[in-house]
Design a protein around this motif. Sequence first.
Motif, PDB file in Angstrom:
ATOM      1  N   HIS A   1     -53.909  69.631  78.997  1.00 39.77           N
ATOM      2  CA  HIS A   1     -52.451  69.427  79.045  1.00 39.77           C
ATOM      3  C   HIS A   1     -52.034  68.929  80.439  1.00 39.77           C
ATOM      4  O   HIS A   1     -51.241  69.574  81.133  1.00 39.77           O
ATOM      5  CB  HIS A   1     -51.717  70.717  78.708  1.00 39.77           C
TER       6      HIS A   1
ATOM      7  N   ARG B   1     -50.083  66.568  81.468  1.00 43.29           N
ATOM      8  CA  ARG B   1     -48.667  66.269  81.675  1.00 43.29           C
ATOM      9  C   ARG B   1     -47.861  67.556  81.873  1.00 43.29           C
ATOM     10  O   ARG B   1     -46.941  67.598  82.691  1.00 43.29           O
ATOM     11  CB  ARG B   1     -48.139  65.480  80.470  1.00 43.29           C
TER      12      ARG B   1
ATOM     13  N   LEU C   1     -43.044  65.870  76.427  1.00 41.00           N
ATOM     14  CA  LEU C   1     -43.767  65.806  77.699  1.00 41.00           C
ATOM     15  C   LEU C   1     -45.238  65.481  77.458  1.00 41.00           C
ATOM     16  O   LEU C   1     -45.834  64.667  78.170  1.00 41.00           O
ATOM     17  CB  LEU C   1     -43.650  67.134  78.451  1.00 41.00           C
ATOM     18  N   GLU C   2     -45.815  66.145  76.469  1.00 35.89           N
ATOM     19  CA  GLU C   2     -47.230  65.920  76.151  1.00 35.89           C
ATOM     20  C   GLU C   2     -47.495  64.447  75.818  1.00 35.89           C
ATOM     21  O   GLU C   2     -48.559  63.916  76.114  1.00 35.89           O
ATOM     22  CB  GLU C   2     -47.632  66.788  74.956  1.00 35.89           C
TER      23      GLU C   2
ATOM     24  N   GLU D   1     -48.638  68.851  85.316  1.00 30.03           N
ATOM     25  CA  GLU D   1     -47.912  68.057  86.312  1.00 30.03           C
ATOM     26  C   GLU D   1     -46.444  68.474  86.369  1.00 30.03           C
ATOM     27  O   GLU D   1     -45.890  68.695  87.457  1.00 30.03           O
ATOM     28  CB  GLU D   1     -48.011  66.576  85.944  1.00 30.03           C
ATOM     29  N   PHE D   2     -45.823  68.609  85.200  1.00 28.37           N
ATOM     30  CA  PHE D   2     -44.398  68.940  85.166  1.00 28.37           C
ATOM     31  C   PHE D   2     -44.128  70.326  85.747  1.00 28.37           C
ATOM     32  O   PHE D   2     -43.110  70.537  86.420  1.00 28.37           O
ATOM     33  CB  PHE D   2     -43.876  68.874  83.729  1.00 28.37           C
TER      34      PHE D   2
ATOM     35  N   SER E   1     -45.643  61.804  76.841  1.00 32.48           N
ATOM     36  CA  SER E   1     -45.112  60.848  77.819  1.00 32.48           C
ATOM     37  C   SER E   1     -46.127  60.523  78.916  1.00 32.48           C
ATOM     38  O   SER E   1     -47.011  61.321  79.214  1.00 32.48           O
ATOM     39  CB  SER E   1     -43.841  61.415  78.464  1.00 32.48           C
ATOM     40  N   PRO E   2     -46.001  59.375  79.553  1.00 30.74           N
ATOM     41  CA  PRO E   2     -46.890  59.021  80.662  1.00 30.74           C
ATOM     42  C   PRO E   2     -46.557  59.842  81.897  1.00 30.74           C
ATOM     43  O   PRO E   2     -45.460  60.408  82.009  1.00 30.74           O
ATOM     44  CB  PRO E   2     -46.609  57.539  80.888  1.00 30.74           C
ATOM     45  N   ALA E   3     -47.486  59.918  82.820  1.00 27.98           N
ATOM     46  CA  ALA E   3     -47.293  60.692  84.047  1.00 27.98           C
ATOM     47  C   ALA E   3     -46.046  60.235  84.794  1.00 27.98           C
ATOM     48  O   ALA E   3     -45.795  59.044  84.938  1.00 27.98           O
ATOM     49  CB  ALA E   3     -48.522  60.549  84.950  1.00 27.98           C
TER      50      ALA E   3
END
Length: 245
Positions: free
Chosen positions: A120, A122, A40-41, A125-126, A43-45
Amino acid sequence: MSITAKRSEESRSASGHEARWEQHNLERQTRILEAAVAMLEESPAGAEIPVQQIATRAGLAKSVVYRQFDGREDLDCRVRAYLVDEFSRTLDAQLDISTGSVEEILVRTIRAVADWMTDHPRLNEFARTGPIAVGADIDAVSGLKVRMSDRARELISSIATLIDVDDSAFDAVPFAVVTMVEGTLTQWVGDPEPTRDRSEIVADLARLAWFVLDGAARSAGVTVDPTAELSAVIAQLSGQAACRA
């Protein structure tokens, strides 16, 4: 060996086997969750990471992932729960009232939130995309806000008990402060051209949080120096309460 003794030994053996298997599964789940967080860290948004890639990162077969989790939704929920638990431990450490003044405790706790949201993005966001358990009706961040509000309420209640003060004046304070901090930082992080840097926004929020706490404390008949060591302040107020008794 008697039948009873033999059965007892078999029971202990079975119990030990189950414990080892449970530990084995727990270790695999942790590997999978850590792999998912790491990806996740990177990966793109908004990107969804395939289960196969998570399994490969964890050094496991895809089938193992599906044996440990009840589908993709459960996996995503457990990842959010993992993030919330890890971040909660960080915040709990910052909320340690045995060291620091009220001002220092507020600053370091709010800074920890600002650091996590900024460093952090990403993961932040997740965590907002769903709950920490399948079927739950609030997202992980909302759940974290409730958890931290409850933790702050417990701390305030314990302090109020020590100094013999009615804590009802503080009932709305924890959630109000947590919501203010989270909402303001969310807006600040999302601003492409913020007018204040991280240290400035943290200082502003710490000051506003203190105003709320101070107002509640004064309404309960308590005046606190925000720059004094909190443990010393509690000891002093507790002694005064004992003298009044």
